[in-house]
Enzyme design. Structure first.
Site, PDB file in Angstrom:
ATOM      1  CG  HIS A   1      -1.678   1.254   1.411  1.00 33.47           C
ATOM      2  ND1 HIS A   1      -2.804   1.540   0.660  1.00 33.47           N
ATOM      3  CD2 HIS A   1      -1.482   2.333   2.210  1.00 33.47           C
ATOM      4  CE1 HIS A   1      -3.267   2.741   1.015  1.00 33.47           C
ATOM      5  NE2 HIS A   1      -2.473   3.243   1.939  1.00 33.47           N
TER       6      HIS A   1
ATOM      7  CD  GLU B   1      -5.641  -3.255   3.091  1.00 32.78           C
ATOM      8  OE1 GLU B   1      -5.604  -4.386   3.606  1.00 32.78           O
ATOM      9  OE2 GLU B   1      -4.656  -2.493   3.048  1.00 32.78           O
ATOM     10  N   PRO B   2      -9.535  -0.759  -0.423  1.00 24.81           N
ATOM     11  CG  PRO B   2     -11.587  -0.621  -1.546  1.00 24.81           C
ATOM     12  CD  PRO B   2     -10.520  -1.608  -1.121  1.00 24.81           C
TER      13      PRO B   2
ATOM     14  NE  ARG C   1      -8.627   9.078  -0.145  1.00 23.36           N
ATOM     15  CZ  ARG C   1      -8.215   9.969   0.750  1.00 23.36           C
ATOM     16  NH1 ARG C   1      -8.862  11.088   0.892  1.00 23.36           N
ATOM     17  NH2 ARG C   1      -7.134   9.739   1.475  1.00 23.36           N
TER      18      ARG C   1
ATOM     19  NE  ARG D   1      -9.407  13.714   3.911  1.00 28.03           N
ATOM     20  CZ  ARG D   1      -9.220  14.221   2.723  1.00 28.03           C
ATOM     21  NH1 ARG D   1     -10.057  15.120   2.250  1.00 28.03           N
ATOM     22  NH2 ARG D   1      -8.207  13.841   1.992  1.00 28.03           N
TER      23      ARG D   1
ATOM     24  CE1 TYR E   1      -3.242  14.286   6.190  1.00 28.02           C
ATOM     25  CE2 TYR E   1      -5.633  14.390   6.000  1.00 28.02           C
ATOM     26  CZ  TYR E   1      -4.495  13.797   6.519  1.00 28.02           C
ATOM     27  OH  TYR E   1      -4.607  12.729   7.348  1.00 28.02           O
TER      28      TYR E   1
ATOM     29  CB  CYS F   1      -9.827  29.199  20.857  1.00 29.23           C
ATOM     30  SG  CYS F   1     -11.245  29.998  21.553  1.00 29.23           S
TER      31      CYS F   1
HETATM   32  N1  LLP Z   1      -4.542   0.080   3.432  1.00 32.98           N
HETATM   33  C1  LLP Z   1      -3.650   0.578   4.318  1.00 32.98           C
HETATM   34  C2  LLP Z   1      -2.626  -0.292   4.858  1.00 32.98           C
HETATM   35  C3  LLP Z   1      -3.727   1.919   4.708  1.00 32.98           C
HETATM   36  O1  LLP Z   1      -2.824   2.409   5.566  1.00 32.98           O
HETATM   37  C4  LLP Z   1      -4.750   2.750   4.182  1.00 32.98           C
HETATM   38  C5  LLP Z   1      -4.873   4.162   4.589  1.00 32.98           C
HETATM   39  C6  LLP Z   1      -5.667   2.172   3.279  1.00 32.98           C
HETATM   40  C7  LLP Z   1      -5.533   0.847   2.913  1.00 32.98           C
HETATM   41  C8  LLP Z   1      -6.798   2.943   2.674  1.00 32.98           C
HETATM   42  O2  LLP Z   1      -6.360   3.995   1.905  1.00 32.98           O
HETATM   43  P1  LLP Z   1      -7.458   4.776   0.997  1.00 32.98           P
HETATM   44  O3  LLP Z   1      -8.025   3.783   0.036  1.00 32.98           O
HETATM   45  O4  LLP Z   1      -8.480   5.285   1.924  1.00 32.98           O
HETATM   46  O5  LLP Z   1      -6.705   5.857   0.331  1.00 32.98           O
HETATM   47  N2  LLP Z   1      -6.302  10.665   6.853  1.00 32.98           N
HETATM   48  C9  LLP Z   1      -5.876  10.693   5.456  1.00 32.98           C
HETATM   49  C10 LLP Z   1      -5.734   9.304   4.882  1.00 32.98           C
HETATM   50  C11 LLP Z   1      -4.823   8.393   5.686  1.00 32.98           C
HETATM   51  C12 LLP Z   1      -4.840   6.991   5.145  1.00 32.98           C
HETATM   52  C13 LLP Z   1      -4.185   6.010   6.025  1.00 32.98           C
HETATM   53  N3  LLP Z   1      -4.120   4.693   5.473  1.00 32.98           N
HETATM   54  C14 LLP Z   1      -6.870  11.554   4.656  1.00 32.98           C
HETATM   55  O6  LLP Z   1      -7.794  12.129   5.237  1.00 32.98           O
HETATM   56  O7  LLP Z   1      -6.704  11.709   3.453  1.00 32.98           O
END
Ligand code: LLP
Length: 437
Positions: A210, A287-288, A290, A326, A330, A359
């Site tokens: 990943h 492994e999605p 988001r 977020r 970011y 605040c």
């Molecule tokens: N697999 C693993 C091992 C991960 O660490 C993550 C996300 C995912 C899958 C899922 O990734 P996605 O498909 O959601 O992109 N807080 C940040 C995102 C941090 C993601 C951490 N790991 C944000 O708000 O963009």
């Protein structure tokens, strides 16, 4: 390419104005449940699960949105789950996931999939206990986990999370590959790690990479080749490969959904070459996080003040970075729409900065990376109007906090035109529970 349909206002209404979420009145939701409020549309989650049906296993990275009702929806869609902590294992079990894989291959002849996988770079003492108690499959991101697990679960099979030496995310903070990342087992250390696993009596049955979150398909496509090279080093014990998560979703106007069929074809070809080489079937996982929930979620918040600071106009709403972190973390962009309390046409738009109640100067939803306050064209707003912050269903509620002693918001699920509370708003008593004077 599929055009983005989730950004902006609901079909039929004026740009920047929105009165409904999945057929339910936003004003009614605010009235009944209060603000700030997270609202999820169940149908959007189901649609996103079905987009990925070509993959043998979709494993939801529940860290994106782990409300039990959301886990229930994805489970009923046949989606399995990833857990990164004791709490996430517990959530998965309460949501109805079995800790154990079936013993026999399914009708497709593929090796059975583990309903829950613990993926992390460490075991804290709690998570090791819980993994052992339930016999949960582990995806090891650090070699030290091998001996720790072997001592408690002799003979277990494990997956290795490999850092391929490169990564990419929507922000440097979400890049999980390369030397700058703590994640995964460094790709050049695989021979040594295989020796450690053999010595400890564990079987390496799967590989996982990943490289980052919210990346793009060009970067993701590089992973297939990297994983194939490592798979050849591991050899015939492999029965599963995982492409990880990271799929992008469209947040900004003009962004579109990525073409996922080409991405699947690339990984399917990788899997088939490995099957040929090893002489047995290999399960292909995705492994999605988001991708499955981002577009389903919105934050409904109320405008509580409208003011000018010099030439700049601010809307101050009752959600802050305690509600949705977020933007402050970011510089992330979230689309916004206004839901006026009255039936005024609100034809005029104006450039406004949108901030919250905290605040802290960084409590701004319209900021760019580095904390610079930007503005957004929105219909002219008045105190009492509702503002909808969209595409907030991933890394939204789960990253909310009690900063400034603000309660965590309520969460509501909309399904087939009906709505129900799936998490109550915290109370002042909740905020001091466990403390003493
Ligand atoms: N697999 C693993 C091992 C991960 O660490 C993550 C996300 C995912 C899958 C899922 O990734 P996605 O498909 O959601 O992109 N807080 C940040 C995102 C941090 C993601 C951490 N790991 C944000 O708000 O963009």
């Amino acid at each position: 390419m599929i055009a983005s349909s989730a950004t902006g206002s609901a079909a039929g209404s004026k740009p920047g104005l929105r009165r409904e979420i999945a057929g339910v009145s936003i004003a009614d939701l605010a009235e009944q449940y209060g603000t700030p409020l997270y609202v999820y549309d169940a149908d959007t989650i189901r649609r996103r699960c079905r987009d990925l049906a070509a993959w043998d296993t979709i494993r939801f990275a529940q860290k994106a949105c782990s409300n039990l009702a959301v886990l229930g929806i994805v489970r009923r869609e046949g989606v399995l789950v990833d857990a990164v902590s004791t709490g996430e294992i517990h959530r998965a079990i309460v949501a109805g996931y079995s800790p154990h894989a079936p013993r026999e291959p399914g009708p497709d002849g593929l090796p059975p999939a583990h309903p829950i996988v613990y993926t992390a770079d460490i075991f804290d003492r709690d998570s090791l206990d819980v993994v052992v108690r339930h016999g949960i499959h582990v995806n090891c991101g650090s070699a030290d986990m091998i001996e720790q697990l072997a001592e408690r679960m002799p003979g277990a099979s494990i997956t290795l999370r490999v850092n391929p030496g490169f990564g990419h995310g929507h922000s440097q903070k979400t890049n999980t590959g390369g030397e700058g990342s703590k994640h995964g087992i460094w790709h050049e250390e695989i021979p040594e790690v295989l020796r450690r696993a053999e010595w400890a009596g564990l079987q390496v049955s799967g590989l996982h990479m990943h490289i980052g979150s919210g990346t793009d398909l060009a970067h993701l496509a590089e992973v297939a080749g990297a994983l194939e090279r490592v798979a050849i080093e591991v050899g015939r014990s492999l029965t599963m490969i995982s492409a990880g998560g990271g799929l992008p979703v469209p947040y900004k106007p003009g962004e579109v959904h990525a073409d996922l069929s080409g991405y699947f074809t690339l990984w399917d070809a990788t899997r088939k070459r490995l099957e040929e080489r090893f002489g047995h079937r290999i399960r292909l996982e995705l492994e999605p996080g988001r991708y499955l929930t981002a577009e389903s979620g919105s934050v409904i918040t109320e405008v509580r003040a409208v003011k000018r600071q010099g030439d700049r106009k601010y809307l101050l709403v009752d959600a802050g970075f305690n509600t949705l972190a977020r933007p402050v973390l970011y510089g992330s962009y979230h689309p916004m729409s206004l839901c006026p309390r009255d039936d005024d046409a609100r034809n005029a738009t104006e450039e406004v900065a949108v901030g919250g109640p905290l605040c802290e100067s960084g409590d701004i939803f319209t900021q760019t990376d580095g904390g610079f306050v930007a503005t957004r064209p929105l219909p002219v707003a008045a105190v009492g109007d509702l503002l909808v912050i969209e595409i907030a269903g991933a890394y939204g509620f789960v990253m909310a906090s009690n900063y400034n002693s603000k309660p965590l918001p309520a969460e509501v699920l909309v399904d087939a035109g009906a709505h129900r509370l799936v998490r109550s708003r915290q109370t002042p008593e909740d905020l001091v529970r466990g403390e003493c004077v």
